[in-house]
Design an enzyme around this catalytic site. Sequence first.
Site, PDB file in Angstrom:
ATOM      1  CG  ASP A  46      -0.248  -0.089   2.530  1.00  0.00           C
ATOM      2  OD1 ASP A  46       0.657  -0.922   2.678  1.00  0.00           O
ATOM      3  OD2 ASP A  46      -0.603   0.684   3.441  1.00  0.00           O
ATOM      4  CD  GLU A  95       4.401   1.307   6.626  1.00  0.00           C
ATOM      5  OE1 GLU A  95       5.208   1.740   7.463  1.00  0.00           O
ATOM      6  OE2 GLU A  95       3.929   2.027   5.731  1.00  0.00           O
TER       7      GLU A  95
END
Length: 193
Positions: free
Chosen positions: A36, A99
């Site tokens: 991400d 994250e």
Amino acid sequence: PESEVRAYGMESVTNLIVRRPYGGGGRTIALNAHGDVVPPGEGWTHDPYGAEIVDGKMYGRATAVSKSDFASFTFAVRALEAVAPPAQGAVELHFTYDEEFGGELGPGWLLAQGLTKPDLMIAAGFSYEVVTAHNGCLQMEVTVHGKMAHAAVPHTGVDALQGAVRILNALYQQNTLYRQVTSKVEGIKHPYL
């Protein structure tokens, strides 16, 4: 599960564990990277989603952190297996997608569900050193309400912008106070906003 993802405030999360067991005994090392990314922002000279290679350098979102680690970890395991296959232990590749938002539905979810129990872990990062902790993140949204008033009689209202300035100044003051709080963990200095 979609219900947990939506309740967390995200649209989708897909985590992948690739297990490479080499034999009984030994320890399991997890190589963790996240796919991400935050929005690209302004000022790009190349398409942020183009993965263009110019003069031997790739330009695009997550080429440094952390999709490049997907490739690095994968090729490292392939090289290990080609040159010196371990006789025991295991390597796990953890490719997660939470994250930037906090990690609770990425590595945290994998651990909480008992899907992995590594003995050691290497995570993506720029420090090029072994660390035992990571910055945390708390995101807040604050709404400041005011009360309209005519410019000729401003004292009859409440200026929301003035209230917001007071809040921001208090946060900046807190940031100064945080410098007095030091961690006993080597490499971590103090909290900050």
